[in-house]
Scaffold this active site. Structure first.
Site, PDB file in Angstrom:
ATOM      1  N   SER A  29       1.155  -3.686   3.931  1.00 26.57           N
ATOM      2  CA  SER A  29       0.111  -3.213   3.023  1.00 26.57           C
ATOM      3  C   SER A  29      -0.138  -1.738   3.265  1.00 26.57           C
ATOM      4  CB  SER A  29      -1.187  -3.990   3.257  1.00 26.57           C
ATOM      5  OG  SER A  29      -1.779  -3.622   4.501  1.00 26.57           O
ATOM      6  N   ASP A  30      -0.654  -1.055   2.243  1.00 28.99           N
ATOM      7  CA  ASP A  30      -1.256   0.234   2.506  1.00 28.99           C
ATOM      8  C   ASP A  30      -2.519  -0.050   3.306  1.00 28.99           C
ATOM      9  OD1 ASP A  30      -1.874   2.933   2.531  1.00 28.99           O
ATOM     10  OD2 ASP A  30      -1.451   3.217   0.401  1.00 28.99           O
ATOM     11  N   TRP A  31      -3.092   0.986   3.899  1.00 30.58           N
ATOM     12  CA  TRP A  31      -4.191   0.773   4.837  1.00 30.58           C
ATOM     13  C   TRP A  31      -5.432   0.228   4.123  1.00 30.58           C
ATOM     14  CZ3 TRP A  31      -0.030   1.354   6.942  1.00 30.58           C
ATOM     15  CH2 TRP A  31       0.162   1.576   8.293  1.00 30.58           C
ATOM     16  N   ALA A  34      -5.475  -2.357   2.222  1.00 27.91           N
ATOM     17  CA  ALA A  34      -5.139  -2.829   0.878  1.00 27.91           C
ATOM     18  C   ALA A  34      -4.841  -4.321   0.837  1.00 27.91           C
ATOM     19  CB  ALA A  34      -3.944  -2.052   0.324  1.00 27.91           C
TER      20      ALA A  34
END
Length: 824
Positions: free
Chosen positions: A225-227, A229
């Site tokens: 995941s993006d941070w 997300a």
């Protein structure tokens, strides 16, 4: 460790241990399983440098390379691979096994705040550059993480907005660089975007993560995941999201254990994700080679040279009426004018920024190039800051384990400048999540006048001068775009100060009660505003000099993650500055430093224009090399410069609203839009001038008739017809003369950068496979190249075509998605 050993290790793990692998331990670290000797690894931002585990501000120094749009402007994949290799070495110096890069979202508009961090408007160019970058990084045993998958072409409401993209545009444009990263570069990691795609968050979109990425393309690495997300437990794991970042976990851990035991997540699904994490650990050598505990700042001479070369090759000469290259022998006095003269604008803002080893300003680069023979004269003329210029100087710091600066203070380390971002406890024994701080310094103005002070903070802040409250960002705190949306608007105040007097400046800060991403930061700025008299002084200086060089543009406050731009204009009074200087001196050359195209209303009034982007820590040296002809300007535009904002294909649909952004322009982005709608650009895609000239001739094709599955080889001769050595970028476009579905007028499908000495001729060879001829038929879920006549168009830009030839495809070529393994 091979796959059999990975399976053995996986089978020895308990369910709890398998679950533990699927979320981070901390902001940059994964979780170890010490019982089985499974190590943790560190990941690091970012595309133009390896920052390591420090905060976005300060931290261990690192090499700052040119930003992505600058690298793409080189059109030199071999050079980009070298940059990737160097970044892999930089990651090692920070103890990082995975680099969170490259960013391959497309330049759908000129307004995207992260335009600088992405390569191009064209999917083929983006794909080829990203493949080279990934191969360079992973050749050093560091995992690359291609991002943001997919549809993150703006920063507006990026955490929640749904990118509504039709299947043809998704397949022919936005997925192409990711597909190449997986199939050609064999990337080891993919990062999901924050946004939704067609209504479903990317991090829990099964069609994206499992059906397309893992099954159709055969991706065997880690999907992270993006941070912050990750939004769900069951949905994200079942969709194919392997790793939740950062840690400690919010949606995995005990929640995931319970989901597995309840049968909501199958054990096989869990094991597949855990296997992918173990595979990544194996690929980066984590089992064999422990990473150094201490991050290092290694300033390598070979990286300095590479950054300078890449900065030069990414610089695009947009206009030259004969004034360039400058000849020092013909100069007595040179005017250096503009807000970017003595400030090295080396990178954009957001998670891509690093604490560079050093920054070479244009003034320093030119001074080093000229020596003592030419008089240099400087005027700023105007400013281009968004936030007030940073208050400089060492600050003492004391901290309190509460949010109201009460009780006993604890001394902390001094702060190098008036911007601090705290990621750990600020001083021994001080609560990292709930503290207050007092930062103190002395400020001595260099001019009398009404000084402006400013504060932004993720948390509460206020600023005092000699004990007088000047800026209140405590009781009047207002949400802003700073610090990824966790920070305030800039609060300002004014105070008249006298030159030579030393003033006590105190900044008080308190952590937020709640905050986005847990950010804790404060920034203080101060300036004496520049007025009309400074514009007049700049014009007067220009009139007294042989040549006026005007350095304008933006910086990482304007070009930054977390925010978009509302227009295409140079900010502040920079256009007025250029107009005034050009009126005073016909030999005016403008050096632009922006992360995207801007309007140039003064273009016909200046003698030359260079687009230098953000070229990394060697900025001033790279710019000087081009200005004085130490190197040929060989950069070519990776994004169309429209005449006006309304000429952008996405303009009517940007940035969206009511939680959605409709990609209503479909396939017609950038030059595809301009060509198909017959809209003249200011500068076309692929454009760039040189200090020499090139001639094209002898276009040849390996065949004039193709059968499905054949490959076409195109060759032509390129000659340097000038008096200087130079590099030409040969660009090959394909045109389908008649198709059943709408298609762009032409599409880039090949390019080659070639070095030529004066009078030298080289033969360039480019190859086209069936995918280069095909469009995506969403009704048949297949790539289709229809029987009929095609043209190859070869030239030096999308609008400067020097040679063309036609060929015929005898029968339809159809490739269903499940067999979609053709080369690009």
């Amino acid at each position: 460790m091979n796959e059999q050993h990975i399976d053995t290790l996986l089978n020895a793990m308990t369910l709890e241990e398998q679950v533990s692998l699927l979320a981070g331990a901390s902001f940059w670290m994964t979780v170890p399983v010490e019982r089985l000797g499974i190590p943790a690894i560190k990941v690091s931002d970012g595309p133009n440098g390896a920052r390591g585990g420090g905060s976005l501000v300060g931290g261990v120094k690192a090499a700052s390379f040119p930003v992505a749009i600058s690298l793409a402007s080189t059109w030199n994949t071999a050079l980009v691979a070298q940059v990737g290799q160097a970044l892999g070495q930089e990651a090692h110096s920070k103890g990082a096994r995975v680099l969170l890069a490259p960013t391959v979202n497309l330049h759908r508009s000129t307004q995207n705040g992260r335009n600088f961090e992405c390569y191009s408007e064209d999917p083929f160019l983006s794909a080829q550059v990203c493949v080279a970058y990934i191969q360079g990084v992973q050749g050093e045993g560091v995992g690359a993480t291609v991002k943001h998958y997919v549809g993150n072409e703006s920063e507006f409401e990026r955490m929640s907005i749904s990118s509504e993209i039709d299947e043809r545009a998704l397949r022919e444009l936005y997925l192409v660089p990711f597909e190449a990263a997986v199939k050609e570069a064999r990337t080891w990691a993919v990062m999901c975007a924050y946004n939704k795609l067609n209504g479903t968050f990317a991090s829990e979109n099964r069609r994206l993560l499992t059906d397309i990425l893992k099954r159709e393309w055969g991706f065997d690495g880690v999907v992270m995941s993006d941070w912050f997300a990750t939004h769900t437990t069951v949905e994200s794991v079942n969709a194919g999201l392997d790793l939740e970042m950062p840690g400690p976990t919010k949606h995995r851990g005990q929640k995931l254990l319970e989901a597995v035991r309840a049968g909501e997540v199958h054990a096989e699904t869990l094991q597949d994700s855990a296997r992918r994490v173990l595979r990544l650990l194996t690929r980066v050598g984590a089992f064999e080679r422990p990473a150094p505990a201490e991050e290092q700042a290694i300033d390598r001479p070979e990286h300095r040279a590479l950054i300078r070369r890449a900065g030069v090759e990414g610089t695009v000469l947009l206009k030259n009426d004969g004034v360039l290259p400058l000849d020092p022998k013909q100069l007595k006095k040179l005017a250096l004018i503009g807000p970017n003269v003595q400030t090295a604008q080396i990178m954009g803002g957001g998670s891509a920024q690093v604490n560079a080893h050093y920054r070479v300003s244009p003034y320093e680069g030119i001074q080093a190039q000229l020596g003592e023979g030419v008089e240099l004269a400087y005027e700023a003329g105007c400013s281009n800051h968004k936030l007030l210029p940073l208050l400089q100087g060492q600050l003492s710091a004391e901290y309190f384990s509460n949010r109201d600066l009460s009780g006993e203070a604890v001394s902390g380390p001094s702060v190098a400048q008036a911007e601090v971002m705290w990621s750990t406890e600020p001083a021994p024994g001080v609560n990292a999540d709930s503290f207050s701080a007092r930062l103190s310094t002395r400020f001595t103005p260099v001019e009398d006048g009404e000084h402006h002070f400013g504060l932004v903070s993720a948390g509460l802040s206020r600023l005092f001068v000699n004990g007088q409250l000047v800026v209140d960002n405590w009781g009047a705190w207002k949400q802003g775009e700073t610090y990824f949306g966790a920070g305030s608007q800039e609060a300002t105040g004014t105070l008249r100060l006298q030159v030579g007097h030393a003033y006590d400046v105190t900044i008080e800060y308190a952590t937020p009660a709640e905050g986005v991403m847990g950010l804790r930061a404060v920034r203080a700025g101060v300036t004496l505003p520049l007025g009309t008299e400074h514009l007049e002084r700049a014009a007067q200086l220009a009139a007294s000099c042989d040549v006026a060089l005007v350095f304008v543009g933006h910086n990482g406050e304007w070009d930054s993650e977390g925010q978009d731009r509302s227009h295409m204009e140079l900010v502040g009074r920079q256009n007025e500055l250029i107009e005034r200087v050009a009126s005073a001196n016909p030999n005016t050359v403008v050096v632009l430093q922006t992360g995207s195209p801007v309007s140039l209303p003064w273009l016909d009034k200046v003698a030359g224009v260079l687009q230098a982007w953000y070229p990394g820590q060697e900025a001033g040296n790279a710019i000087a090399d081009v200005l004085f002809g130490a190197a040929d300007p060989s950069g070519r535009l990776p994004q169309t410069f429209p005449v006006r904002l309304e000429d952008n294909a996405a303009h009517a649909h940007y940035p969206g609203g009511n939680g959605k952004v409709r990609y209503g322009e479909g396939l017609f982005v950038g030059y595809r839009h301009h060509d198909t709608k017959n809209i003249a650009p200011l500068f076309p895609f692929g454009f760039g001038l040189s200090y020499t000239t090139f001639a094209y001739g002898g276009l040849r094709m390996s065949a004039e008739s193709l059968q499905p599955g054949d490959t076409l080889t195109v060759t032509l001769d390129v000659t340097n017809t000038g008096q200087r050595a130079g590099q030409e970028v040969v660009q090959l476009y394909v045109r389908d003369e008649r198709a059943s579905l709408p298609r762009p007028e032409k599409e880039l499908k090949g390019f080659c950068k070639v070095d030529l000495r004066p009078g030298e001729t080289k033969t360039v060879t480019l190859t086209l496979g069936m995918r280069a001829l095909a469009y995506f038929d969403d009704a048949r879920a297949a790539w289709v190249a229809e029987a009929g006549r095609f043209e190859v168009l070869v030239g030096s830009s999308s609008r400067d075509l020097r040679a063309r030839a036609a060929f015929t495809l005898q029968r339809d070529w159809v490739q269903p998605l499940e067999r979609s393994q053709a080369a690009f």
